[in-house]
Design a protein around this motif. Structure first.
Motif, PDB file in Angstrom:
ATOM      1  N   GLU A  58       0.841  -1.206   0.000  1.00  0.00           N
ATOM      2  CA  GLU A  58       0.000   0.000   0.000  1.00  0.00           C
ATOM      3  C   GLU A  58       0.878   1.259   0.000  1.00  0.00           C
ATOM      4  N   ASN A  62       0.858   3.998  -3.098  1.00  0.00           N
ATOM      5  CA  ASN A  62       0.578   5.422  -2.816  1.00  0.00           C
ATOM      6  C   ASN A  62       1.756   6.307  -3.179  1.00  0.00           C
ATOM      7  N   ASP A  66       2.002   9.424  -5.760  1.00  0.00           N
ATOM      8  CA  ASP A  66       2.493  10.748  -5.336  1.00  0.00           C
ATOM      9  C   ASP A  66       3.592  11.228  -6.280  1.00  0.00           C
ATOM     10  N   ASP A  82      -9.806  10.365 -11.076  1.00  0.00           N
ATOM     11  CA  ASP A  82     -10.186  10.216  -9.669  1.00  0.00           C
ATOM     12  C   ASP A  82      -9.060   9.494  -8.913  1.00  0.00           C
ATOM     13  N   MET A  83      -8.293  10.262  -8.147  1.00  0.00           N
ATOM     14  CA  MET A  83      -7.127   9.675  -7.476  1.00  0.00           C
ATOM     15  C   MET A  83      -7.504   8.844  -6.245  1.00  0.00           C
ATOM     16  N   VAL A  84      -8.678   9.092  -5.696  1.00  0.00           N
ATOM     17  CA  VAL A  84      -9.119   8.268  -4.557  1.00  0.00           C
ATOM     18  C   VAL A  84      -9.346   6.844  -5.065  1.00  0.00           C
ATOM     19  N   ARG A  85     -10.006   6.767  -6.226  1.00  0.00           N
ATOM     20  CA  ARG A  85     -10.259   5.455  -6.835  1.00  0.00           C
ATOM     21  C   ARG A  85      -8.944   4.799  -7.241  1.00  0.00           C
ATOM     22  N   ARG A  87      -5.930   5.221  -6.107  1.00  0.00           N
ATOM     23  CA  ARG A  87      -5.149   4.747  -4.946  1.00  0.00           C
ATOM     24  C   ARG A  87      -5.670   3.388  -4.498  1.00  0.00           C
ATOM     25  N   ARG A  88      -6.994   3.228  -4.538  1.00  0.00           N
ATOM     26  CA  ARG A  88      -7.571   1.943  -4.118  1.00  0.00           C
ATOM     27  C   ARG A  88      -7.250   0.849  -5.139  1.00  0.00           C
ATOM     28  N   ASN A  91      -3.496  -0.122  -5.585  1.00  0.00           N
ATOM     29  CA  ASN A  91      -3.085  -0.914  -4.431  1.00  0.00           C
ATOM     30  C   ASN A  91      -3.599  -2.354  -4.550  1.00  0.00           C
TER      31      ASN A  91
END
Ligand code: HEM
Length: 161
Positions: A58, A62, A66, A82-85, A87-88, A91
């Motif tokens: 993880e 991440n 970055d 969409d960086m939230v998506r 990142r998930r 990972n």
């Protein structure tokens, strides 16, 4: 109205009929697919240990994102998404491929990179950032290469022709 009601009743009967048929004749157990992840996972537990398990993976995923966002060449390509998506799903992708037992819920490599115009130099830059992230995590060069050997064949699906 009556017709609609009748259709509903019949439909419900069909649906429940199918459900009970499935209960009686179970299908083969669900197997996780390699299709979307683009490769078969590494099963050698030494590799997972070298990446420091799920937590290490993880951190690496991440950190790679970055570094890509901070990169003057890659940043503008990543920013609209969409960086939230990501990142998930990145990972999950790394974790799945490294034998961490995660389920990858993202799209296949071709569809997820379609239309973004990534070129070979972008691919190489991303690999460089991934290498940095893995080195920072203390993953040996040899273990890094085990993972990169799995990702390299994804090049034709990621890069725009
Ligand atoms: C070996 C190389 C690469 C791997 C393994 C990889 C892996 C992934 C994965 C797993 C996703 C998530 C897909 C989803 O959520 O459905 C993704 C999305 C994405 N990738 Fe890559 N990628 C690679 C190379 C690149 C390159 C070179 C670029 C651009 C320069 C790039 C830019 C993106 C972007 C912007 C997204 C988000 C797309 C969206 O949310 O619609 N990737 N990548």
């Amino acid at each position: 109205m009556r017709k609609a009601l009748l259709a509903c009743v019949l439909l419900l009967a069909c649906v429940s009929g199918n459900a009970s048929a499935q209960e009686e004749e179970p299908v083969a157990p669900y197997e996780q697919s390699d299709a979307n992840a683009g490769a078969r996972p590494i099963t050698d537990p030494q590799v997972l240990a070298a990446f420091h398990g799920r937590e290490g993976i993880e951190r690496i995923a991440n950190r790679t994102i970055d570094l890509a966002l901070a990169d003057p060449q890659l940043g503008p390509i990543f920013q609209p998404f969409d960086m939230v998506r990501l990142r998930r799903t990145l990972n999950e992708h790394f974790c799945y491929l490294l034998g961490g037992g995660c389920t990858y819920t993202g799209r296949d490599m071709r569809s997820s990179h379609a239309g973004m115009g990534a070129q070979t130099r972008d691919f190489n830059l991303l690999v460089r950032h991934l290498r940095t992230a893995m080195s920072e995590e203390g993953v040996s060069f040899q273990m890094q290469n085990r993972f990169l050997a799995l990702l390299a064949p994804m090049h034709p699906d990621v890069v725009q022709r």
